[in-house]
Design an enzyme around this catalytic site. Structure first.
Site, PDB file in Angstrom:
ATOM      1  N   ARG A 230       0.872  -1.371   0.167  1.00  0.00           N
ATOM      2  CA  ARG A 230       0.102  -0.205   0.060  1.00  0.00           C
ATOM      3  C   ARG A 230       0.862   1.444  -0.092  1.00  0.00           C
ATOM      4  NH1 ARG A 230      -3.330   1.352   2.805  1.00  0.00           N
ATOM      5  NH2 ARG A 230      -5.061   2.317   1.441  1.00  0.00           N
TER       6      ARG A 230
ATOM      7  N   CYS B  56      14.075  -5.287  -3.671  1.00  0.00           N
ATOM      8  CA  CYS B  56      15.234  -3.647  -4.717  1.00  0.00           C
ATOM      9  C   CYS B  56      14.879  -3.275  -5.228  1.00  0.00           C
ATOM     10  CB  CYS B  56      16.204  -5.288  -5.390  1.00  0.00           C
ATOM     11  SG  CYS B  56      17.303  -5.777  -4.356  1.00  0.00           S
TER      12      CYS B  56
END
Ligand code: LLP
Length: 391
Positions: free
Chosen positions: A314, A343
């Site tokens: 979110r 990453c």
């Protein structure tokens, strides 16, 4: 947020969280089913006479579903996967409303075979497809038309669904074509409902009320032609506060929402239905994660935790705010970015957030993660999914 003996306790029943970390191996979603029970009761009291179909996309943990079923809820589903999970968790086909814009032939086949209570249709070609498939099986499908009244409820654009440039629902100008299709397939399609969902995280109701008024007239016109039409499904979407703990204010918003809904629709003589997700589950879950490193650069301090955007997307997706609270109260505060191991630079939970002294090895709770947390989680970077624990 409350601490007892310097340890964070969760929810109105003040449940301790730290003991759950005794054998900590990876991030944990914790759901408080007692708190869920309280939320469900409050909502069903406010929306008296309304049948609640829990939008299980918010959180489809079997124990959450079993709890809601035991309290009388139905389930709002959007895929065959959700239908299966609902059935496995004790719901029957007669408890299920099936929404979603992309139902495949295979999914429709299964929904027809099971005799799902209501299929919320989102496009003319879908109505045509269901009509044709039900006719081939000499069956009659119970259909609700999900209408899109083109109304702005002032939420994040990614979770608005009731505007004409959204893919959801059907424009009111399509109604003559829908009527023609319903007539063409009158032996295989039964119009039982009109449905609406304007979007999620709705905290003010002017647009919502306007939408109800618009659809009320449409409902009346349709009912004159289709006496089988009996249900008005006003969707989900009621919002919660993520930036403060104010359950009393939230309950007064619930009252306002209920009052607008019930008073606007009262003279319709329809069976009323709703599809809440977030309001029921949002506050009832937290994500517990462990601080791995405190990394200081010339520009910033980063608290790197072992949960990432793969566990709770979110903040990355909607820049959503979640409070992040250490499980053990300490003194001193620092300002940092709280980030995960993934990453991607969008892998953050909070930016420039002031948090009381956390150090390597400490646990934090990402609050209000009970809805759209685990259900949106992935294994990106081949990180394990979090554990889920119901208390
Ligand atoms: N009914 C339909 C047809 C829906 O599409 C949704 C949510 C609901 C009911 C339940 O809405 P709620 O009461 O939970 O607001 N992932 C986003 C929220 C997406 C909502 C999608 N539809 C988030 O994390 O904010």
């Amino acid at each position: 947020m409350e601490y007892i003996n310097n340890e964070l306790v969760f929810g109105p029943y003040k449940k301790p969280l730290l003991p759950l970390c005794a054998n900590y191996a990876r991030p944990i979603y914790v759901y408080d089913l007692q708190f869920l029970e309280q939320r469900y009761q409050k909502m069903s009291e406010a929306l008296k006479g309304v049948r609640l179909f829990y939008a299980m996309k918010a959180n489809s943990h079997p124990q959450v579903l079993q709890k809601l079923k035991s309290m009388g809820a139905g389930a709002d589903v959007v895929s065959l996967g959700e239908i299966k999970r609902a059935l496995e968790s004790g719901f029957g086909p007669e408890d299920i409303v099936y929404s979603g814009v992309g139902k495949t032939r295979f999914e429709i086949e299964e929904a027809l075979r099971l005799g799902i209570y209501q299929i919320n249709v989102e496009s003319l070609p879908e109505l045509e497809r269901i009509g044709e498939m039900a006719a081939a099986k000499s069956m009659k499908a119970s259909i609700a038309l999900r209408l899109n009244p083109d109304i702005d409820i002032k939420t994040h654009p990614y979770i608005a669904t009731g505007l004409k440039d959204n893919k959801f629902g059907m424009e009111l100008s399509l109604i003559p074509a829908l009527i023609a299709c319903l007539q063409k397939y009158k032996s295989s399609l039964e119009l039982v409902g009109v449905s609406l969902h304007l979007g999620s995280q709705m905290l003010e109701f002017a647009g919502y009320q306007e939408a109800l008024l618009r659809l009320k007239n449409v409902y009346r016109d349709l009912q004159a032609q289709f006496p089988s039409l009996q249900r008005f499904d006003f969707g989900g979407g009621l919002g919660i506060f993520y930036d403060r703990q104010d359950l009393a204010l939230e309950e007064s918003l619930l009252q306002e929402y209920a009052q607008i809904t019930l008073s606007t629709l009262t003279d319709l003589n329809a069976s009323l239905q709703s599809e809440p997700g977030r309001w029921l589950m949002g506050h009832c879950g937290v994500l517990i994660s462990q601080v791995q490193y405190i990394k200081k650069t010339s520009q910033k301090t980063f608290a790197i935790i072992d949960a990432g955007m793969n566990h709770l997307i979110r903040p990355s997706l909607y820049e959503a705010h979640h409070e992040i609270i250490p499980l053990v109260k300490k003194s001193g505060a620092m300002v940092c970015d709280i980030v995960g191991p993934i990453c991607e630079s969008s892998d953050f939970f909070a930016k420039d957030r002031s948090i009381t002294g956390v150090a390597e090895g400490d646990f934090v709770a990402v609050m209000d993660s009970g809805a759209y947390g685990y259900s949106m989680a992935s294994q990106y970077n081949l990180q394990d999914l979090p554990l889920e624990i119901c208390i």
